[in-house]
Motif scaffolding. Structure first.
Motif, PDB file in Angstrom:
ATOM      1  N   PRO A  55       0.876  -1.115   0.131  1.00  0.00           N
ATOM      2  CA  PRO A  55       0.198   0.077  -0.047  1.00  0.00           C
ATOM      3  C   PRO A  55       0.838   1.283  -0.082  1.00  0.00           C
ATOM      4  O   PRO A  55       0.440   2.325  -0.647  1.00  0.00           O
ATOM      5  CB  PRO A  55      -0.729  -0.111   1.224  1.00  0.00           C
ATOM      6  CG  PRO A  55      -0.750  -1.353   1.550  1.00  0.00           C
ATOM      7  CD  PRO A  55       0.479  -2.111   0.978  1.00  0.00           C
ATOM      8  N   ARG A  56       1.993   1.182   0.670  1.00  0.00           N
ATOM      9  CA  ARG A  56       2.748   2.572   0.736  1.00  0.00           C
ATOM     10  C   ARG A  56       3.552   2.885  -0.702  1.00  0.00           C
ATOM     11  O   ARG A  56       3.550   3.735  -0.907  1.00  0.00           O
ATOM     12  CB  ARG A  56       3.743   2.465   1.807  1.00  0.00           C
ATOM     13  CG  ARG A  56       3.303   2.254   3.187  1.00  0.00           C
ATOM     14  CD  ARG A  56       4.309   2.317   4.154  1.00  0.00           C
ATOM     15  NE  ARG A  56       4.870   1.028   4.194  1.00  0.00           N
ATOM     16  CZ  ARG A  56       5.712   0.346   4.959  1.00  0.00           C
ATOM     17  NH1 ARG A  56       6.506   1.122   5.856  1.00  0.00           N
ATOM     18  NH2 ARG A  56       6.177  -0.852   4.740  1.00  0.00           N
ATOM     19  N   ALA A  57       3.973   1.685  -1.353  1.00  0.00           N
ATOM     20  CA  ALA A  57       4.472   2.009  -2.575  1.00  0.00           C
ATOM     21  C   ALA A  57       3.488   2.416  -3.397  1.00  0.00           C
ATOM     22  O   ALA A  57       3.770   3.143  -4.546  1.00  0.00           O
ATOM     23  CB  ALA A  57       5.033   0.431  -2.982  1.00  0.00           C
ATOM     24  N   ASP A  58       2.356   1.729  -3.334  1.00  0.00           N
ATOM     25  CA  ASP A  58       1.166   2.285  -4.377  1.00  0.00           C
ATOM     26  C   ASP A  58       0.824   3.491  -4.027  1.00  0.00           C
ATOM     27  O   ASP A  58       0.500   4.406  -5.163  1.00  0.00           O
ATOM     28  CB  ASP A  58       0.031   1.073  -4.130  1.00  0.00           C
ATOM     29  CG  ASP A  58       0.231  -0.215  -4.563  1.00  0.00           C
ATOM     30  OD1 ASP A  58       1.305  -0.404  -5.227  1.00  0.00           O
ATOM     31  OD2 ASP A  58      -0.633  -1.164  -4.129  1.00  0.00           O
ATOM     32  N   ARG A  60       2.735   5.973  -2.806  1.00  0.00           N
ATOM     33  CA  ARG A  60       3.876   6.779  -3.620  1.00  0.00           C
ATOM     34  C   ARG A  60       3.795   6.914  -4.965  1.00  0.00           C
ATOM     35  O   ARG A  60       4.041   7.864  -5.656  1.00  0.00           O
ATOM     36  CB  ARG A  60       5.262   6.061  -3.029  1.00  0.00           C
ATOM     37  CG  ARG A  60       5.477   6.580  -1.820  1.00  0.00           C
ATOM     38  CD  ARG A  60       7.010   6.269  -1.205  1.00  0.00           C
ATOM     39  NE  ARG A  60       7.048   4.954  -1.486  1.00  0.00           N
ATOM     40  CZ  ARG A  60       7.161   3.917  -0.336  1.00  0.00           C
ATOM     41  NH1 ARG A  60       6.877   4.375   0.668  1.00  0.00           N
ATOM     42  NH2 ARG A  60       7.591   2.694  -0.558  1.00  0.00           N
ATOM     43  N   ALA A  61       3.393   5.741  -5.678  1.00  0.00           N
ATOM     44  CA  ALA A  61       3.291   5.630  -7.242  1.00  0.00           C
ATOM     45  C   ALA A  61       2.125   6.680  -7.489  1.00  0.00           C
ATOM     46  O   ALA A  61       2.316   7.345  -8.543  1.00  0.00           O
ATOM     47  CB  ALA A  61       3.310   4.281  -7.614  1.00  0.00           C
ATOM     48  N   ALA A  62       1.135   6.558  -7.034  1.00  0.00           N
ATOM     49  CA  ALA A  62      -0.196   7.364  -7.231  1.00  0.00           C
ATOM     50  C   ALA A  62       0.082   8.673  -6.993  1.00  0.00           C
ATOM     51  O   ALA A  62      -0.151   9.678  -7.922  1.00  0.00           O
ATOM     52  CB  ALA A  62      -1.571   6.877  -6.385  1.00  0.00           C
ATOM     53  N   LEU A  63       0.789   9.320  -5.721  1.00  0.00           N
ATOM     54  CA  LEU A  63       1.137  10.366  -5.695  1.00  0.00           C
ATOM     55  C   LEU A  63       2.349  11.280  -6.755  1.00  0.00           C
ATOM     56  O   LEU A  63       2.185  12.199  -7.103  1.00  0.00           O
ATOM     57  CB  LEU A  63       1.910  10.716  -4.531  1.00  0.00           C
ATOM     58  CG  LEU A  63       2.300  12.245  -3.676  1.00  0.00           C
ATOM     59  CD1 LEU A  63       1.139  12.940  -3.885  1.00  0.00           C
ATOM     60  CD2 LEU A  63       3.032  12.102  -2.329  1.00  0.00           C
ATOM     61  N   ALA A  64       3.287  10.191  -7.033  1.00  0.00           N
ATOM     62  CA  ALA A  64       4.143  10.599  -8.277  1.00  0.00           C
ATOM     63  C   ALA A  64       3.436  10.715  -9.404  1.00  0.00           C
ATOM     64  O   ALA A  64       3.798  11.832 -10.221  1.00  0.00           O
ATOM     65  CB  ALA A  64       5.348   9.676  -8.326  1.00  0.00           C
ATOM     66  N   LYS A  65       2.467  10.002  -9.876  1.00  0.00           N
ATOM     67  CA  LYS A  65       1.895  10.258 -10.978  1.00  0.00           C
ATOM     68  C   LYS A  65       0.971  11.394 -11.102  1.00  0.00           C
ATOM     69  O   LYS A  65       0.763  12.039 -12.011  1.00  0.00           O
ATOM     70  CB  LYS A  65       0.871   8.847 -11.074  1.00  0.00           C
ATOM     71  CG  LYS A  65       0.251   8.888 -12.530  1.00  0.00           C
ATOM     72  CD  LYS A  65      -0.712   7.519 -12.601  1.00  0.00           C
ATOM     73  CE  LYS A  65      -1.215   7.377 -14.239  1.00  0.00           C
ATOM     74  NZ  LYS A  65      -1.932   6.224 -14.511  1.00  0.00           N
ATOM     75  N   ALA A  66       0.255  11.566  -9.911  1.00  0.00           N
ATOM     76  CA  ALA A  66      -0.572  12.844  -9.682  1.00  0.00           C
ATOM     77  C   ALA A  66       0.168  13.976  -9.809  1.00  0.00           C
ATOM     78  O   ALA A  66      -0.240  15.260 -10.324  1.00  0.00           O
ATOM     79  CB  ALA A  66      -1.309  12.645  -8.389  1.00  0.00           C
ATOM     80  N   THR A  67       1.204  14.068  -9.494  1.00  0.00           N
ATOM     81  CA  THR A  67       2.131  15.316  -9.448  1.00  0.00           C
ATOM     82  C   THR A  67       2.872  15.658 -10.581  1.00  0.00           C
ATOM     83  O   THR A  67       3.753  16.471 -10.537  1.00  0.00           O
ATOM     84  CB  THR A  67       3.076  15.338  -8.118  1.00  0.00           C
ATOM     85  OG1 THR A  67       3.861  14.288  -8.042  1.00  0.00           O
ATOM     86  CG2 THR A  67       2.199  15.419  -6.914  1.00  0.00           C
ATOM     87  N   GLY A  68       2.907  14.338 -11.352  1.00  0.00           N
ATOM     88  CA  GLY A  68       3.825  14.572 -12.766  1.00  0.00           C
ATOM     89  C   GLY A  68       5.302  14.148 -12.266  1.00  0.00           C
ATOM     90  O   GLY A  68       6.305  14.327 -13.177  1.00  0.00           O
ATOM     91  N   ASP A  69       5.593  13.374 -11.154  1.00  0.00           N
ATOM     92  CA  ASP A  69       6.908  13.180 -10.863  1.00  0.00           C
ATOM     93  C   ASP A  69       7.104  11.757 -11.351  1.00  0.00           C
ATOM     94  O   ASP A  69       8.325  11.013 -11.034  1.00  0.00           O
ATOM     95  CB  ASP A  69       7.414  13.145  -9.301  1.00  0.00           C
ATOM     96  CG  ASP A  69       7.216  14.619  -8.995  1.00  0.00           C
ATOM     97  OD1 ASP A  69       7.328  15.644  -9.790  1.00  0.00           O
ATOM     98  OD2 ASP A  69       6.936  14.778  -7.828  1.00  0.00           O
ATOM     99  N   ALA A  70       6.131  10.979 -11.917  1.00  0.00           N
ATOM    100  CA  ALA A  70       6.410   9.602 -12.154  1.00  0.00           C
ATOM    101  C   ALA A  70       6.960   9.629 -13.652  1.00  0.00           C
ATOM    102  O   ALA A  70       7.220  10.303 -14.422  1.00  0.00           O
ATOM    103  CB  ALA A  70       4.902   9.068 -12.587  1.00  0.00           C
TER     104      ALA A  70
END
Length: 70
Positions: A55-58, A60-70
């Motif tokens: 869940p934590r990695a998921d 972080r990935a969702a946050l990165a994707k939402a902020t454009g850092d992915a």
């Protein structure tokens, strides 16, 4: 050659034939077992590995994707 020697020679030939037959049967059995093991390993290797969700990695990935850092 005496009758006893002849009997021993025939018994030895009979034992040799039995040993050869047993060896051939074991070789056939071993080949079948090896093929079955190889087939099982190929089937095992064909199964895709599914990772457990972290869940934590998921998050972080969702946050990165939402902020454009992915």
């Amino acid at each position: 050659m005496t009758d006893e020697d002849t009997a021993r020679a025939r018994a030895r030939e009979h034992d040799d034939a039995n040993t050869a037959a047993a060896s051939a049967a074991l070789a056939k059995r071993n080949a079948a077992l090896s093929a079955a093991i190889e087939a099982a390993l190929r089937a095992y290797d064909a199964v895709p590995i599914v990772r457990a969700s972290d869940p934590r990695a998921d998050a972080r990935a969702a946050l990165a994707k939402a902020t454009g850092d992915a």
